[in-house]
Motif scaffolding. Structure first.
Motif, PDB file in Angstrom:
ATOM      1  N   ILE A 141      43.747  27.340  54.390  1.00 29.69           N
ATOM      2  CA  ILE A 141      42.335  27.047  54.634  1.00 29.69           C
ATOM      3  C   ILE A 141      41.917  25.985  53.618  1.00 29.69           C
ATOM      4  CG2 ILE A 141      40.013  28.036  54.723  1.00 29.69           C
ATOM      5  CD1 ILE A 141      41.665  30.816  54.945  1.00 29.69           C
ATOM      6  N   SER A 180      47.604  28.419  60.762  1.00 27.87           N
ATOM      7  CA  SER A 180      47.720  29.855  60.987  1.00 27.87           C
ATOM      8  C   SER A 180      49.059  30.121  61.663  1.00 27.87           C
ATOM      9  CB  SER A 180      46.575  30.334  61.885  1.00 27.87           C
ATOM     10  OG  SER A 180      46.714  31.705  62.177  1.00 27.87           O
ATOM     11  N   SER A 240      35.967  28.506  54.805  1.00 31.98           N
ATOM     12  CA  SER A 240      36.383  29.906  54.832  1.00 31.98           C
ATOM     13  C   SER A 240      36.801  30.253  56.255  1.00 31.98           C
ATOM     14  CB  SER A 240      35.247  30.824  54.367  1.00 31.98           C
ATOM     15  OG  SER A 240      34.161  30.761  55.257  1.00 31.98           O
ATOM     16  N   ALA A 241      37.473  31.387  56.397  1.00 32.49           N
ATOM     17  CA  ALA A 241      37.936  31.828  57.707  1.00 32.49           C
ATOM     18  C   ALA A 241      37.767  33.338  57.819  1.00 32.49           C
ATOM     19  CB  ALA A 241      39.405  31.466  57.902  1.00 32.49           C
ATOM     20  N   ILE A 257      43.715  23.235  58.981  1.00 33.61           N
ATOM     21  CA  ILE A 257      43.711  24.691  59.004  1.00 33.61           C
ATOM     22  C   ILE A 257      45.025  25.083  59.662  1.00 33.61           C
ATOM     23  CG2 ILE A 257      42.628  26.747  59.981  1.00 33.61           C
ATOM     24  CD1 ILE A 257      39.995  25.078  60.048  1.00 33.61           C
TER      25      ILE A 257
END
Length: 94
Positions: free
Chosen positions: A43, A28, A48-49, A26
């Motif tokens: 992702i 970000s 899911s996020a 993951i």
């Protein structure tokens, strides 16, 4: 900002979501560019996020203008929150 300290204009982090599956991560990050903030999200498939960002209303996801309704988003206290499924995303806010 304390005197002599430069503002932070970008940040990035990653996390091994599934180490047993070859290290799917993951990811970000964000970068301040002029009056906009550009966020990047990766992702893994099947995950899911929930994304929660400061935004005054303009959102572009992967280059497309999106409304809160398009994203099934909620808004509270200057933040917009929405779900992203597995994939790679660039989100721009102003």
């Amino acid at each position: 900002i304390p005197e002599g300290q430069k503002p932070i204009n970008s940040a990035r982090a990653s996390y091994a979501a599934r180490p047993c599956r070859g290290g799917e991560r993951i990811v970000s990050g964000w970068e301040k560019i002029g009056d906009k903030t550009v966020y990047t999200f990766v992702i893994p498939d099947g995950m899911s996020a929930t994304v929660s960002l400061l935004s005054r209303g303009e959102l572009n996801v992967n280059g497309l203008a999106m409304t809160e309704e398009d994203l099934c988003a909620s808004r509270a206290g200057g933040r917009v929150s929405f779900e992203l499924s597995g994939g790679t995303y660039t989100v721009e806010t102003r």
